[in-house]
Design a protein around this motif. Structure first.
Motif, mmCIF file in Angstrom:
data_model
loop_
_atom_site.group_PDB
_atom_site.id
_atom_site.type_symbol
_atom_site.label_atom_id
_atom_site.label_comp_id
_atom_site.label_asym_id
_atom_site.label_seq_id
_atom_site.Cartn_x
_atom_site.Cartn_y
_atom_site.Cartn_z
ATOM 1 N N ILE A 56 0.812 -1.228 0.000
ATOM 2 C CA ILE A 56 0.000 0.000 0.000
ATOM 3 C C ILE A 56 0.839 1.269 0.000
ATOM 4 O O ILE A 56 0.316 2.365 -0.205
ATOM 5 N N MET A 57 2.151 1.135 0.205
ATOM 6 C CA MET A 57 3.026 2.307 0.287
ATOM 7 C C MET A 57 3.218 2.998 -1.058
ATOM 8 O O MET A 57 3.260 4.227 -1.152
ATOM 9 N N TRP A 58 3.338 2.209 -2.130
ATOM 10 C CA TRP A 58 3.791 2.753 -3.411
ATOM 11 C C TRP A 58 2.840 3.746 -4.084
ATOM 12 O O TRP A 58 3.312 4.764 -4.610
ATOM 13 N N PRO A 59 1.525 3.501 -4.147
ATOM 14 C CA PRO A 59 0.662 4.463 -4.856
ATOM 15 C C PRO A 59 0.750 5.882 -4.317
ATOM 16 O O PRO A 59 0.903 6.840 -5.082
ATOM 17 N N ILE A 111 9.210 -0.964 -8.907
ATOM 18 C CA ILE A 111 8.831 -1.943 -7.878
ATOM 19 C C ILE A 111 9.528 -3.295 -8.041
ATOM 20 O O ILE A 111 10.093 -3.821 -7.072
ATOM 21 N N PRO A 112 9.516 -3.910 -9.238
ATOM 22 C CA PRO A 112 10.190 -5.217 -9.362
ATOM 23 C C PRO A 112 11.680 -5.143 -9.025
ATOM 24 O O PRO A 112 12.246 -6.100 -8.481
ATOM 25 N N PHE A 113 12.304 -4.016 -9.347
ATOM 26 C CA PHE A 113 13.727 -3.859 -9.060
ATOM 27 C C PHE A 113 13.986 -3.715 -7.564
ATOM 28 O O PHE A 113 14.920 -4.301 -7.026
ATOM 29 N N ALA A 126 1.676 -5.395 -5.703
ATOM 30 C CA ALA A 126 2.099 -4.015 -5.469
ATOM 31 C C ALA A 126 2.094 -3.211 -6.770
ATOM 32 O O ALA A 126 1.760 -2.024 -6.782
ATOM 33 N N THR A 127 2.451 -3.869 -7.880
ATOM 34 C CA THR A 127 2.442 -3.196 -9.180
ATOM 35 C C THR A 127 1.022 -2.863 -9.611
ATOM 36 O O THR A 127 0.744 -1.754 -10.090
ATOM 37 N N TRP A 128 0.091 -3.806 -9.442
ATOM 38 C CA TRP A 128 -1.302 -3.540 -9.795
ATOM 39 C C TRP A 128 -1.913 -2.452 -8.914
ATOM 40 O O TRP A 128 -2.781 -1.687 -9.360
ATOM 41 N N ALA A 129 -1.456 -2.347 -7.682
ATOM 42 C CA ALA A 129 -2.000 -1.332 -6.769
ATOM 43 C C ALA A 129 -1.698 0.089 -7.239
ATOM 44 O O ALA A 129 -2.328 1.047 -6.781
ATOM 45 N N LEU A 130 -0.769 0.239 -8.166
ATOM 46 C CA LEU A 130 -0.406 1.573 -8.665
ATOM 47 C C LEU A 130 -1.554 2.277 -9.388
ATOM 48 O O LEU A 130 -1.486 3.488 -9.618
#
Length: 446
Positions: A56-59, A111-113, A126-130
């Motif tokens: 949830i942090m990334w978006p 994110i993947p990196f 996490a990628t889809w949450a963007l």
């Protein structure tokens, strides 16, 4: 809730009433956050809590990193009442959608990196949450607009309704037995969507989409925004860089311990958030000298309150942390004790920074925050490998002390502010008590 309801029903409480209203909402929000945090921590444990926090942090992080200073610029120019509020809002809305989409693209590569230590399933989720990044960006524009219009009731509603939605969804997950890092992430991210769309619809219906002078408004927003953008980026990175580095350098369980400590230490932020939400728009409408005087008066009073509340939190909350979150989070207590001091100092620094922001000098804050951010990144990379999560907390504390010291020196050397202006006096307390007595008399008259 009773206090919040009382304040909400009074239209003539002025700035003190607005601060109290936001503070009451902040306490309510903090209570919900603590409750939802307890539920997740109890069911997921440190490792699962860390995975959920990473998702949830990334978006929000990426969205806030790409604001270009537009929310601050929106508050500044809308308070000038130059007749272009509608054009400013609609232009900012268009820009926020574009920037939110840019956040998705950047995050898909980053994110993947960065999350190599996590499972492929967590990375993909996490990628889809963007997809929530544009919504987060729109939320910053709506928040700035509501602050400018001094619609603090609606501003508060937009902040705590998503949390109520999260609480309801989490209770549903507990009931059906599907408490996982993925489902709980959806419970945190989704409720923001309907409230953001509702607020946007309300504001668009008042301002109308077909606004003229969008090009002029865009130039205004970017002119101020770029100068304050460093402040936004520094503030965002300061709030997330420690978690990001913990994600990259330590285990999910370590992140879980750190996030629990960090979230609980934000008890002191309820004071600062309430004050700055009212102070920046209020001071932006004043002359330079009056804005600085108001900033320091508010700073001195908030210092007294922060010391009193901070001392109580420091003594009691560590024991509550274990009681509420469980014995598996006992290692979070030392981290929490450090973060309490850091949060208090950072809160006071940000209140003082409003003096520069409201007088059209966001570049000063930008330079200070970018410089201390660089120091923080260096310290985090040194201390996290040596001391783990405690190293991250110590790094934040050192950086906060340096930032406060620099702001103090800028005011004393460039603005000729005296040392006594930083120290609370009987006159300040009398002023505050007088304001409360005045509001009480107004209530009795009604």
């Amino acid at each position: 809730m009773a206090i919040m309801q009382l304040i909400k029903t009074r239209k003539n409480w002025g700035s003190v009433g607005n601060v109290l209203q936001i503070f009451a909402s902040n306490v309510f929000i903090l209570g919900i956050n603590v409750l939802t945090g307890i539920m997740i921590a109890r069911y997921l444990g440190p490792e699962g809590r860390g995975e959920q926090a990473a998702i949830i942090m990334w978006p929000q992080f990426l969205a806030y990193c790409l604001t270009l200073g537009i929310p601050s610029a929106l508050v500044y120019y809308m308070k000038k009442k130059d007749g272009n509020q509608g054009s400013l809002y609609i232009t900012a809305l268009y820009m926020s959608v574009i920037l939110g989409c840019a956040a998705i693209v950047i995050g898909a590569f980053l994110i993947p990196f960065w999350m190599k230590g996590y499972s492929q399933e967590v990375i993909e989720f996490a990628t889809w949450a963007l997809v929530m990044s544009p919504i987060a960006m729109i939320g910053t524009v709506n928040t700035a607009t509501l602050q400018s219009r001094e619609e603090f009731h609606l501003y508060n509603v937009s902040r705590y309704f998503p949390l109520i939605g999260t609480l309801i969804l989490l209770l549903g997950l507990v009931t059906i037995g599907h408490v996982t890092p993925f489902y709980t992430s959806v419970a945190y991210l989704f409720p923001v969507l309907p409230i953001a769309l509702w607020i946007t619809f309300k504001l668009v219906s008042q301002y109308k989409v077909s606004q003229s002078n969008k090009f002029t408004s865009g130039k205004k927003l970017l002119s101020y925004g770029i100068r304050s953008y460093g402040t936004d980026v520094a503030g965002t990175l300061s709030g997330y860089i420690d978690q990001i580095l913990v994600v990259g350098l330590l285990s999910p369980a370590s992140l879980g311990l750190y996030v629990v400590s960090l979230n609980l230490s934000k008890i002191l932020n309820t004071i600062q958030n309430a004050i700055t939400s009212v102070l920046f728009p209020k001071a932006s409408g004043l002359q330079h000298t009056e804005a600085i005087q108001l900033t320091f008066k508010v700073y001195r009073i908030s210092t007294l309150v922060t010391i009193i509340v901070g001392a109580g939190v420091f003594l009691v909350a560590p024991y509550l942390l274990i009681l509420l979150y469980g014995q598996s989070f006992a290692d979070a207590v030392p981290i929490f004790r450090i973060l309490i001091f850091q949060t208090a100092i950072t809160s006071l620094s940000w209140i003082l920074s409003q003096g520069f922001m409201s007088t059209g000098k966001p570049g000063v804050v930008t330079i200070i925050r970018m410089s201390t951010l660089g120091l923080n990144i260096v310290l985090l990379n040194i201390l996290i490998p040596l001391l783990g999560t405690e190293g991250a907390a110590i790094s934040l504390l050192i950086t906060s002390v340096v930032e406060f010291t620099v702001i103090f020196l800028v005011y004393t050397l460039n603005n000729h502010i005296k040392l006594r202006d930083f120290i609370v006096s009987k006159k300040d307390i009398s002023w505050l008590l007088q304001r409360f007595r005045s509001q009480r008399l107004q209530l009795k008259e009604k």
